[in-house]
Design an enzyme around this catalytic site. Structure first.
Site, mmCIF file in Angstrom:
data_model
loop_
_atom_site.group_PDB
_atom_site.id
_atom_site.type_symbol
_atom_site.label_atom_id
_atom_site.label_comp_id
_atom_site.label_asym_id
_atom_site.label_seq_id
_atom_site.Cartn_x
_atom_site.Cartn_y
_atom_site.Cartn_z
ATOM 1 N N GLY A 53 18.139 -1.763 72.394
ATOM 2 C CA GLY A 53 18.168 -0.536 72.944
ATOM 3 C C GLY A 53 18.862 0.428 72.175
ATOM 4 O O GLY A 53 19.154 1.752 72.602
ATOM 5 N N HIS A 54 19.561 0.339 71.055
ATOM 6 C CA HIS A 54 20.377 1.063 70.269
ATOM 7 C C HIS A 54 20.121 0.894 68.599
ATOM 8 O O HIS A 54 20.691 0.246 68.060
ATOM 9 C CB HIS A 54 21.856 0.663 70.598
ATOM 10 C CG HIS A 54 22.849 1.555 70.233
ATOM 11 N ND1 HIS A 54 23.449 1.881 68.829
ATOM 12 C CD2 HIS A 54 23.439 2.436 70.731
ATOM 13 C CE1 HIS A 54 24.362 2.661 69.017
ATOM 14 N NE2 HIS A 54 24.174 3.282 70.333
ATOM 15 N N PHE A 55 19.197 1.548 68.320
ATOM 16 C CA PHE A 55 18.194 2.213 68.799
ATOM 17 C C PHE A 55 16.948 1.641 68.318
ATOM 18 O O PHE A 55 16.998 1.258 67.276
ATOM 19 C CB PHE A 55 18.246 3.658 68.389
ATOM 20 C CG PHE A 55 19.593 4.421 68.824
ATOM 21 C CD1 PHE A 55 19.705 5.069 69.906
ATOM 22 C CD2 PHE A 55 20.698 4.513 68.005
ATOM 23 C CE1 PHE A 55 20.698 5.729 70.460
ATOM 24 C CE2 PHE A 55 21.741 5.105 68.329
ATOM 25 C CZ PHE A 55 21.797 5.882 69.515
ATOM 26 N N ILE A 60 21.459 0.769 65.026
ATOM 27 C CA ILE A 60 22.832 1.231 64.760
ATOM 28 C C ILE A 60 23.605 0.433 65.503
ATOM 29 O O ILE A 60 23.726 0.472 66.791
ATOM 30 C CB ILE A 60 23.144 2.657 64.954
ATOM 31 C CG1 ILE A 60 22.032 3.471 63.763
ATOM 32 C CG2 ILE A 60 24.685 2.729 64.488
ATOM 33 C CD1 ILE A 60 22.232 4.753 63.894
#
Length: 150
Positions: A53-55, A60
């Site tokens: 989820g990041h990203f 990152i």
């Protein structure tokens, strides 16, 4: 005078820190001097859960995870210096100051964790911390941790 390094492998780190997957964020200690400094590493892998989820399109490594890696490195240094906390003690993050993120950290990077023990007063340890990738500063912070009875 000897040039031997004080290093710790993952089993030795796990003996010092209570953290476990997915929150054990120091993979190896390359060198440390008790009460002075520590140089460790965290390997950044795309297989880590935060990358879902990041990203999704531009992975990152989250800045808070970099800070947690540095905080755990302070724990390793403190425990290697003074011993692990007693059964009725807890070592925890107390504050962070002067936090700066200088460059993104991405999968495949090796995060160099550099921790300098500045002082300890009444169970409060103060550390100057820097995380680097390929010699470039990714994050820097002043971190304070507390050792308290629970």
């Amino acid at each position: 005078m000897t040039n031997e390094l004080n290093s710790l492998d993952i089993k030795e780190i796990m003996d010092l820190l209570p953290h476990r997957y997915p929150f054990l964020l120091v993979d190896r200690v390359l060198d440390y001097v008790p009460g002075k400094r520590l140089h460790g590493i965290k390997n950044i892998s795309f297989n880590e859960p935060q990358f879902t989820g990041h990203f999704p399109d531009t992975p990152i490594y989250p800045g808070v995870m970099i800070l947690e890696s540095l905080a755990q490195a302070t724990g390793v240094l403190a425990f290697a210096t003074y011993g692990k906390p007693a059964v009725n003690e807890l070592y925890f993050l107390a504050s962070m100051d002067k936090v700066r993120f200088r460059r993104p950290v991405i999968p495949g990077d090796v995060l160099d964790l550099e921790v300098i023990y500045l002082k300890d007063r009444r169970g409060m340890g103060k550390f100057e911390c820097v995380a680097k990738v390929d010699g470039q500063v990714a994050c820097e912070a002043m971190i304070m941790c507390a050792r308290r009875e629970i």
